[in-house]
Design a protein around this motif. Structure first.
Motif, PDB file in Angstrom:
ATOM      1  N   TYR A 101       0.698  -1.017  -0.051  1.00 55.75           N
ATOM      2  CA  TYR A 101      -0.231  -0.566  -0.051  1.00 55.75           C
ATOM      3  C   TYR A 101       0.863   0.935   0.245  1.00 55.75           C
ATOM      4  N   ILE A 143      -6.815  10.843  -5.732  1.00 56.07           N
ATOM      5  CA  ILE A 143      -7.394   9.912  -5.108  1.00 56.07           C
ATOM      6  C   ILE A 143      -6.379   8.860  -4.291  1.00 56.07           C
ATOM      7  N   LEU A 144      -6.462   8.031  -5.532  1.00 54.78           N
ATOM      8  CA  LEU A 144      -5.764   7.059  -5.304  1.00 54.78           C
ATOM      9  C   LEU A 144      -4.492   6.798  -3.744  1.00 54.78           C
ATOM     10  N   ILE A 147      -6.613   6.884  -0.247  1.00 51.01           N
ATOM     11  CA  ILE A 147      -6.621   5.273  -0.350  1.00 51.01           C
ATOM     12  C   ILE A 147      -5.745   5.097  -0.180  1.00 51.01           C
ATOM     13  N   VAL A 151      -5.545   3.547   3.348  1.00 50.48           N
ATOM     14  CA  VAL A 151      -5.554   1.945   4.459  1.00 50.48           C
ATOM     15  C   VAL A 151      -4.132   1.196   4.747  1.00 50.48           C
ATOM     16  N   GLY A 174      -8.606  10.310   5.926  1.00 49.60           N
ATOM     17  CA  GLY A 174      -9.762   9.854   5.946  1.00 49.60           C
ATOM     18  C   GLY A 174     -11.057  10.867   5.864  1.00 49.60           C
ATOM     19  N   GLY A 178     -11.948  12.158   1.851  1.00 47.16           N
ATOM     20  CA  GLY A 178     -13.690  12.084   1.808  1.00 47.16           C
ATOM     21  C   GLY A 178     -14.123  12.708   0.551  1.00 47.16           C
TER      22      GLY A 178
END
Length: 256
Positions: A101, A143-144, A147, A151, A174, A178
């Motif tokens: 990640y 955005i990726l 995320i 995570v 987050g 978001g």
């Protein structure tokens, strides 16, 4: 030699500087446009100018410079965060999935940075199609990256007893990410439906909101304050972490 408790400032200034440049660039462009009496540029679709409309004219050198510096600082913030985890000054990643990640977040930030630089170079007045393509690449990359970062932090926090600092970090990321994603979707819909005024306002809000996202990395890197190299390599044996107190930081300074 710089005392250990202040080593973190070597890294913290990078996301702070990037946020300052990005915010300053946007504010300068907006104030200039307003001071000119809301000039109607040739590329404008409505009475409210997009960021790219202003950046395609005489402020283009400022726009390109601001985007380039911001892109580099964004990418470096994630690279340094990963390096600090690897060197044991931030809570280390224990399993392969967290490392994956982290790498994906870095790669995504690089893609976003390239998109940001290129969208400023290929302006909307002369290269409309390319500009929108690179804008899409930038937004998807951010955005990726957000995320993957959230995570990664979420999984790391489960491995340690003292996880509140990390919880604060990934919750802040987050929430901000978001909200920006929701606004980005609304921006895309309004652009597609050619509701130019609403789309332009959303673009400005998203852009200024990105400043807050950049600043969250300053908080992340600041957690390395008072922590010597390999500290968390030693802690990994017990799977626990307690934020160093001022007294413990002084002990580390004395030892290292």
């Amino acid at each position: 030699m710089i005392p250990l408790p202040y080593f973190h400032w070597t890294y913290v200034w990078i996301p702070q500087f990037g946020a300052f440049i990005w915010f300053g660039t946007l504010l300068s462009m907006l104030v200039t446009w307003l001071a000119q009496g809301r000039t109607r540029y040739e590329s404008m679709e409505g009475p409210i100018a997009y960021i790219s409309d202003i950046g395609a004219n005489f402020l283009k050198p400022l726009f390109v410079t601001g985007c380039s510096i911001t892109a580099v600082c964004f990418f470096l913030s994630l690279v340094i965060e990963r390096w600090l985890r690897r060197s044991g000054r931030l809570i280390k990643t224990m399993r392969r999935r967290e490392k994956v990640y982290a790498v994906l977040a870095i790669v995504s930030s690089f893609i976003a940075g390239v998109g940001l630089i290129l969208l400023s170079v290929f302006d909307t007045a002369r290269h409309s199609s390319l500009h929108r393509l690179f804008l899409l690449i930038f937004m998807v990359g951010v955005i990726l990256s957000a995320i993957f970062t959230v995570v990664e932090y979420r999984w790391i926090s489960k491995d340690y007893s003292g996880y509140r600092a990390l919880q604060t970090a990934y919750r802040a990321k987050g929430i901000i990410a978001g909200l920006l994603i929701i606004l980005a979707i609304a921006f895309g819909v309004t652009m597609y439906k050619r509701v130019a005024n609403v789309a332009a306002i959303l673009e400005w809000v998203i852009a200024f909101g990105f400043t807050l996202y950049l600043l969250t990395f300053a908080y992340d890197l600041r957690m390395s304050k008072g922590v010597p190299r390999h500290h968390f390599h030693q802690e990994s044996a017990t799977q626990g972490y307690t934020t160093p107190s001022p007294e413990m930081s002084n002990v580390h300074v004395a030892r290292y």
